[in-house]
Design an enzyme around this catalytic site. Structure first.
Site, short mmCIF file in Angstrom:
data_model
loop_
_atom_site.label_atom_id
_atom_site.label_comp_id
_atom_site.label_asym_id
_atom_site.label_seq_id
_atom_site.Cartn_x
_atom_site.Cartn_y
_atom_site.Cartn_z
N ILE A 53 0.87 -1.18 0.00
CA ILE A 53 0.00 0.00 0.00
C ILE A 53 0.91 1.23 0.00
CG2 ILE A 53 -1.81 1.25 1.22
CD1 ILE A 53 -2.56 -1.43 2.59
N GLU A 65 4.48 -7.79 2.90
CA GLU A 65 4.82 -8.71 3.99
C GLU A 65 4.35 -8.15 5.34
OE1 GLU A 65 6.70 -7.70 1.49
OE2 GLU A 65 8.42 -9.02 1.15
N1 THU Z 1 7.68 -4.16 -1.82
C1 THU Z 1 6.97 -5.09 -1.12
O1 THU Z 1 5.78 -4.92 -0.85
N2 THU Z 1 7.62 -6.20 -0.71
C2 THU Z 1 8.92 -6.51 -1.04
O2 THU Z 1 9.41 -7.55 -0.65
C3 THU Z 1 9.71 -5.56 -1.85
C4 THU Z 1 9.09 -4.25 -2.11
C5 THU Z 1 6.96 -2.97 -2.32
C6 THU Z 1 7.27 -1.68 -1.66
C7 THU Z 1 6.85 -0.71 -2.73
O3 THU Z 1 5.44 -0.49 -2.64
C8 THU Z 1 7.13 -1.44 -4.03
O4 THU Z 1 7.25 -2.80 -3.69
C9 THU Z 1 8.37 -0.99 -4.74
O5 THU Z 1 9.45 -0.95 -3.88
#
Ligand code: THU
Length: 185
Positions: A53, A65
């Protein structure tokens, strides 16, 4: 860390990844356009889903996560058995450092973390493999207080001294482990 494929996984892991893929559909990613889905499996066999989000104030964006883990915790879950993470990426996406720290706080060290991409590539790892030597609840304690904070079902019930072998820390002038605490009552 072990490579695998979706097809080769046991049914509970395939189901976990399916839930993560499903969760990913809800991602709010107007800035990165990088949608991530996650699911945490609990002791009752439930899967709690999360997705990333984002926010116009970029640093406030929250990873899939942590959304899944905090959501599960807020719903009363304490018994985390596995975490599944899926993104459309060239390789299974490594969780960021902040998410690793949250996993280390709330999940057992040996808990499987299953990372996958939409091509069907899978990496099997664990919480402790992702973040060895992490800052743990017991690190907040003063000398002689170890084990006082946890040990009754809070967090993952472990600190740095409970994983076998006492770690020797260099003495500071005042015989305390940390700086900045001297002078406190
Ligand atoms: N992001 C995640 O939700 N989990 C991960 O393991 C890596 C990165 C998201 C954060 C951000 O919204 C987007 O991916 C780009 O960094």
């Amino acid at each position: 860390m072990e490579q695998s494929t979706w097809e080769a996984l046991p049914p509970e892991h395939r189901e976990g990844l399916r839930r993560a893929v499903e969760a990913r559909e809800g991602a709010y990613v107007p800035y990165s356009h990088f949608a991530v889905g996650a699911a945490v499996r609990t002791g009752s066999g439930a899967y709690v889903q999360g997705f990333n989000i984002e926010n116009a104030a970029y640093p406030l964006s929250m990873c899939a996560e942590r959304v899944a883990l905090y959501r599960a915790y807020a719903e009363g879950e304490r018994d985390f058995r596995a975490l599944y993470v899926v993104a459309d990426a060239p390789r299974p996406v490594p969780p960021c450092g902040a998410c690793r720290q949250v996993m280390a706080e709330l999940c057992p060290p040996t808990m499987p973390v299953i990372l996958a991409n939409l091509r069907g590539e899978v990496l099997l790892t664990t919480v402790e493999e992702l973040l060895p030597f992490f800052f743990a609840p017991d690190d907040l304690l003063r000398q002689g207080e170890r084990g006082a904070l946890l040990g009754s079902g809070e967090g993952n019930g472990r600190g740095p001294s409970s994983e076998g072998g006492e770690v020797q820390f260099p003495e500071t002038g005042a015989g305390s482990r940390g700086g900045g605490r001297e002078g406190e009552a």
